[in-house]
Design a protein around this motif. Structure first.
Motif, mmCIF file in Angstrom:
data_model
loop_
_atom_site.group_PDB
_atom_site.id
_atom_site.type_symbol
_atom_site.label_atom_id
_atom_site.label_comp_id
_atom_site.label_asym_id
_atom_site.label_seq_id
_atom_site.Cartn_x
_atom_site.Cartn_y
_atom_site.Cartn_z
ATOM 1 N N TYR A 145 20.406 -23.045 33.609
ATOM 2 C CA TYR A 145 21.243 -24.100 34.164
ATOM 3 C C TYR A 145 21.021 -25.416 33.429
ATOM 4 C CZ TYR A 145 23.183 -27.448 37.494
ATOM 5 O OH TYR A 145 23.908 -28.457 38.070
ATOM 6 N N HIS A 146 19.764 -25.744 33.164
ATOM 7 C CA HIS A 146 19.466 -26.989 32.469
ATOM 8 C C HIS A 146 19.969 -26.959 31.025
ATOM 9 C CE1 HIS A 146 17.105 -29.107 35.511
ATOM 10 N NE2 HIS A 146 16.575 -27.933 35.838
ATOM 11 N N SER A 147 20.045 -25.771 30.437
ATOM 12 C CA SER A 147 20.581 -25.682 29.073
ATOM 13 C C SER A 147 22.097 -25.855 29.051
ATOM 14 C CB SER A 147 20.200 -24.335 28.453
ATOM 15 O OG SER A 147 20.768 -23.258 29.190
ATOM 16 N N ARG A 148 22.764 -25.528 30.157
ATOM 17 C CA ARG A 148 24.215 -25.674 30.224
ATOM 18 C C ARG A 148 24.648 -27.071 30.640
ATOM 19 N NH1 ARG A 148 23.599 -20.833 33.082
ATOM 20 N NH2 ARG A 148 24.112 -21.955 35.022
ATOM 21 N N VAL A 149 23.861 -27.722 31.482
ATOM 22 C CA VAL A 149 24.223 -29.030 32.026
ATOM 23 C C VAL A 149 23.429 -30.105 31.293
ATOM 24 C CG1 VAL A 149 24.310 -30.465 34.103
ATOM 25 C CG2 VAL A 149 24.702 -28.000 34.257
ATOM 26 N N SER A 150 24.117 -31.185 30.929
ATOM 27 C CA SER A 150 23.474 -32.274 30.219
ATOM 28 C C SER A 150 22.483 -32.993 31.127
ATOM 29 C CB SER A 150 24.522 -33.263 29.704
ATOM 30 O OG SER A 150 23.902 -34.407 29.159
ATOM 31 N N ALA A 151 21.399 -33.460 30.523
ATOM 32 C CA ALA A 151 20.407 -34.216 31.292
ATOM 33 C C ALA A 151 20.973 -35.551 31.771
ATOM 34 C CB ALA A 151 19.157 -34.447 30.441
ATOM 35 N N GLY A 152 21.940 -36.101 31.007
ATOM 36 C CA GLY A 152 22.555 -37.347 31.432
ATOM 37 C C GLY A 152 23.345 -37.198 32.717
ATOM 38 N N VAL A 153 24.018 -36.049 32.888
ATOM 39 C CA VAL A 153 24.770 -35.806 34.115
ATOM 40 C C VAL A 153 23.831 -35.728 35.313
ATOM 41 C CG1 VAL A 153 26.272 -34.156 35.295
ATOM 42 C CG2 VAL A 153 26.635 -34.657 32.872
ATOM 43 N N LEU A 154 22.724 -35.028 35.166
ATOM 44 C CA LEU A 154 21.760 -34.933 36.260
ATOM 45 C C LEU A 154 21.145 -36.290 36.572
ATOM 46 C CD1 LEU A 154 19.948 -31.604 35.259
ATOM 47 C CD2 LEU A 154 21.776 -31.928 36.928
ATOM 48 N N GLN A 155 20.889 -37.073 35.536
ATOM 49 C CA GLN A 155 20.340 -38.407 35.763
ATOM 50 C C GLN A 155 21.339 -39.295 36.505
ATOM 51 O OE1 GLN A 155 19.211 -40.454 32.210
ATOM 52 N NE2 GLN A 155 18.430 -42.248 33.280
ATOM 53 N N ALA A 156 22.622 -39.164 36.157
ATOM 54 C CA ALA A 156 23.648 -39.944 36.852
ATOM 55 C C ALA A 156 23.731 -39.565 38.323
ATOM 56 C CB ALA A 156 25.010 -39.751 36.180
ATOM 57 N N LYS A 157 23.553 -38.276 38.633
ATOM 58 C CA LYS A 157 23.604 -37.849 40.030
ATOM 59 C C LYS A 157 22.435 -38.426 40.822
ATOM 60 C CE LYS A 157 26.143 -33.532 39.302
ATOM 61 N NZ LYS A 157 27.311 -34.006 40.097
#
Length: 246
Positions: A121-133
């Protein structure tokens, strides 16, 4: 046997009404929020009490009433103005403290959930998107609660106080307000639906922008690859242009 208390990560948020979600998030501060509502009602009362007291003073002067009525009205005005400051401090402490605790608990739950997600999941989703959430989305929820509480409680107390005064002093105007207020509420509901769609699109654009900035940060150490850096900058500029156009 009583069931164990539900944890934030065990709660089902998808498909739930936003009001129920907020009630669940603030379940630990319900008494504080109730106290904040009561304090705000008293604190905000001068908005609809001052015109009534001012009218009483004018009536006393015009009709040559007793001087004691003037002193009584003046004393009431001074009292509600003096207690406004400490009540406002108490209201801010109750409401904003509850909002901060809710935001802290929500961020902690999101970080815990991210640690439980798979590597795929972390390889598919950008770390920036998770940080924004974790950062921006939770901050948006906090600001939404603060602004809605201030505006909503103010409108409710003024409407309630105004309707009570009109019903007592001039009841013949009460049917007019009973027609105007529902019409205004319907108009606000229609406009809110369009704003919800626009805000959702803007939030996705912010997540995309955060992802682009994260890509730029990854290629910054590799200054030996100017093509990658230029490509990331162009994607970031394109994202910002789309945000300005919306």
């Amino acid at each position: 046997m009583a069931s164990p208390p539900e944890k934030p990560l065990d709660h089902r948020y998808r498909g739930e009404h936003p009001i129920r979600t907020l009630v669940y998030l603030f379940r630990a501060d319900r008494r504080r929020l109730a106290g904040a509502v009561a304090v705000f009602t008293v604190k905000h009362s001068p908005v609809w009490l001052l015109p009534l007291i001012t009218a009483a003073i004018i009536d006393t002067v015009v009709q040559h009433g007793p001087i004691e009525d003037l002193w009584t009205s003046t004393g009431i005005i001074m009292f509600i103005l003096v207690v406004n400051y400490p009540l406002h401090l108490l209201y801010v402490r109750l409401l904003y403290g509850s909002v901060r605790r809710m935001g802290t608990a929500l961020r902690s739950a999101l970080c815990t959930r991210m640690q439980q997600l798979s590597i795929g999941y972390h390889s598919r989703v950008s770390a920036g998107v998770l940080q924004a959430k974790v950062v921006r989305d939770v901050e948006t929820v906090e600001q939404m609660v603060q602004q809605t509480a201030e505006t909503g409680l103010g409108a409710f107390t003024v409407l309630t106080g105004g309707l009570v005064i009109i019903a007592v002093r001039t009841p013949e105007f009460l049917p007019v307000f009973l027609v105007v207020v529902p019409a205004a509420s319907l108009l606000v509901a229609r406009l809110r639906a369009r704003l919800r769609t626009h805000n959702e699109h803007f939030r996705h654009e912010v997540e995309t922008l955060s992802s682009r900035v994260s890509e730029i940060n990854r290629v910054l150490p590799g200054t030996r690859a100017p093509r990658q850096g230029g490509h990331a900058l162009r994607r970031n500029d394109g994202t910002q242009v789309r945000q300005l156009s919306t």
